[in-house]
Design a protein around this motif. Sequence first.
Motif, PDB file in Angstrom:
ATOM      1  N   LEU A  12      65.013  27.995  10.927  1.00 49.32           N
ATOM      2  CA  LEU A  12      64.018  27.395  10.044  1.00 49.32           C
ATOM      3  C   LEU A  12      62.613  27.533  10.625  1.00 49.32           C
ATOM      4  N   LEU A  83      69.185  33.434   4.619  1.00 50.75           N
ATOM      5  CA  LEU A  83      68.290  32.484   3.973  1.00 50.75           C
ATOM      6  C   LEU A  83      67.317  33.251   3.069  1.00 50.75           C
ATOM      7  N   GLU A  87      60.572  32.389   1.360  1.00 48.82           N
ATOM      8  CA  GLU A  87      60.464  31.002   1.771  1.00 48.82           C
ATOM      9  C   GLU A  87      59.973  30.147   0.606  1.00 48.82           C
ATOM     10  N   ARG A 137      68.326  29.272  -1.956  1.00 54.32           N
ATOM     11  CA  ARG A 137      67.648  29.922  -0.841  1.00 54.32           C
ATOM     12  C   ARG A 137      67.996  29.287   0.502  1.00 54.32           C
ATOM     13  N   ARG A 138      68.276  27.975   0.514  1.00 50.05           N
ATOM     14  CA  ARG A 138      68.409  27.289   1.790  1.00 50.05           C
ATOM     15  C   ARG A 138      69.667  26.438   1.901  1.00 50.05           C
ATOM     16  N   TYR A 139      69.834  25.470   1.009  1.00 50.12           N
ATOM     17  CA  TYR A 139      70.822  24.428   1.265  1.00 50.12           C
ATOM     18  C   TYR A 139      72.264  24.910   1.148  1.00 50.12           C
TER      19      TYR A 139
END
Length: 288
Positions: A12, A83, A87, A137-139
């Motif tokens: 991250l 990921l 962003e 994208r992330r979780y």
Amino acid sequence: MALKLLAVLLALLLARGVPTLLHLRSFGWLKPWLRATGATRTGIVLAVLLPAALAGVVSYVLLDRWLGVLWLAFALVTLLWTLGPRELEADLEELLNAAEGEMRATALQNFGDGSDAALAWSAPSVVGAGINAALRRRYAVLFWFFILGPGGALLYRLARLAAGAAGHAAGLPAAQQDFARRMAAALEWPAALLMVLAMALVSNFDAVLGSLRAWHNEPGRSWLGLDPDFLPAIAVAGVNADVEAGDGYAVDATDVAGELEDLAHLLNRVLLVWLVLAALLVLGGWMA
């Protein structure tokens, strides 16, 4: 779990601090790989499972080598690869700073991962698209990484790409594309539920869980459906509850920019809850 948490924190930080790493997130080989495995449901499953299984084997082999340093390096590279592809914070900032017209239309398309056609400049629309983008994208990547390691992160990313993101499944028959979408949705479902739980803890508990119950109680919807379609409605309810309570950046639920900032704040708190939960599991493992 300690190495997984360290890998997540490093990934991250690097993804946010070194934007040039984004060019590494390329899956150009996936489209011909999907064609090679065959335009069938079994072929789609194999196209997703085989690379993920290979990553899992490599991860297992490296786990006890050099005190886990090699595993950490492999996990970090895998996370940086899976990921994204962009962003969320950068796209959010671009959308907030975009002027009206073509620039805003482009920012809206990027913010919605290109999956939301003609995304409207309205609070419910952009909040819903934003929460879906955060999940994809992330979780969801982090959820399956914590569960299965690097192989899990790659498993989800390939499933999402096979579901049609970036046109990787464009050459497949419609029935196979629908199967790929349902497969990706099933992988997103547990991560979405965990996001809702975290949102309930850091936002208005009654509003979030009440919205979840109301959504599932509507005709034609089931608690057993493996689909994260409920997430946008929950996010809108949570953000609006923060606005009404005076805890957000917006002063009313129609302030699109303010609601976007509230969403970013909410997602940061959700991420913090996830990281704290992972840290507690690490501490519990050390004390056991």
